[in-house]
Design an enzyme around this catalytic site. Structure first.
Site: not given
Ligand code: XBP
Ligand code: MG
Length: 257
Positions: A12, A14, A56-57, A85, A87-88, A125-126, A186
């Site tokens: 993963d 984040d 994020g969206k 999103h 822009a983010k 990852t998402t 995590d």
């Molecule tokens: C990560 C997320 C993501 C980030 C933001 O989850 O949920 O949405 O917070 O990224 P994980 P985006 O660690 O379980 O993959 O804004 O690009 O979605």
């Molecule tokens: Mg994570």
């Protein structure tokens, strides 16, 4: 088929590779809100609650539903969220490029060891693909995205974590059965996703996830650990190891139950 052999490790991003949420994604969301003239501010506590929704969206939409439902009446809602999103993502990538978002303990060491041992490495990852590339380049070097056999990220699958879709997608491209792989996560959402895909999973917690339910994890650790900075074991056994390496991952796969 030898189910105790670790042929690939699926990471993963984040919260697992780096602590990107509180001082990374959260700040980027707030910068995007400011840029679009919105007076929203996601503080550390609120953001912890919003993390229950991955993506994020999807997180922005959830915030609208819960805190500013009047905004849901926008005729172009999907496009508006997508623009916000975008822009983010721009703010987030710029933040990573400025540096100062280090990998968590043991991450770089384990990735290098797995590569030397010819064990495949992958990302599941998402988050948005640009964010992954940017984090890897800013921490492991310009060529590091190429070290990964598969990078699965963002909207390429219909269901984000805790759905197993992204792990299925990555396993499919690796051409390996879940029984020969192990995931590193995590969060509870991440763990639910990897377990549903049939993957044994090591959890390394952070401040946002420490108190979540990690039932079913192979082991729950403070981090991946370093020889100079051993991890703490919160749940399960690490067989006397002080840091995660290929040998420990193999033992964790071979464990019963
Ligand atoms: C990560 C997320 C993501 C980030 C933001 O989850 O949920 O949405 O917070 O990224 P994980 P985006 O660690 O379980 O993959 O804004 O690009 O979605
Ligand atoms: Mg994570």
């Amino acid at each position: 088929m030898d189910r105790d052999v670790v042929r690939a490790v699926l990471f993963d991003v984040d919260g697992t590779l780096a602590d990107t949420e509180r001082d990374g994604h959260r700040l980027a969301f707030n910068s995007a809100f400011g840029e679009l003239g919105l007076d929203w501010k996601w503080d550390v506590k609120l953001y912890g609650e919003l993390l229950a929704v991955t993506g994020g969206k999807e997180r922005i939409r959830h915030y609208l539903e819960k805190y500013t439902p009047a905004e849901l009446n926008r005729s172009d809602l999907d496009n508006w969220i997508a623009g916000l999103h975008k822009a983010k993502t721009r703010h987030y990538v710029a933040l990573l490029e400025r540096g100062g978002t280090p990998l968590r303990p043991g991450v770089a060491r384990l990735i290098r060891q797995l590569r030397n041992a010819k064990i495949k490495i992958a990302i599941a990852t998402t988050t948005t693909p640009e964010n992954v590339t940017s984090l890897l380049k800013s921490t492991l070097g310009e060529d590091s995205p190429g070290w990964f056999d598969v990078i699965g990220a963002g909207d390429i699958v219909p269901g984000k974590k805790p759905e197993p879709d992204i792990y299925h997608w990555v396993l499919d491209r690796l051409g390996l059965p879940a029984e020969q792989c192990i995931a590193v996560e995590d969060s509870e959402n991440g763990l639910r996703s990897s377990l549903a895909a049939g993957l044994d999973t090591v959890v390394t917690v952070n401040d946002y996830t420490r108190l979540q339910d990690f039932t079913g994890a192979a082991v729950v650790l403070s981090d991946l650990g370093e020889p100079t900075q051993p991890f703490t074991v919160f749940e399960g056994t690490a067989y006397g190891s002080k840091w995660v390496d290929a040998e420990l991952l193999t033992k964790l796969k071979a464990r019963q139950g």
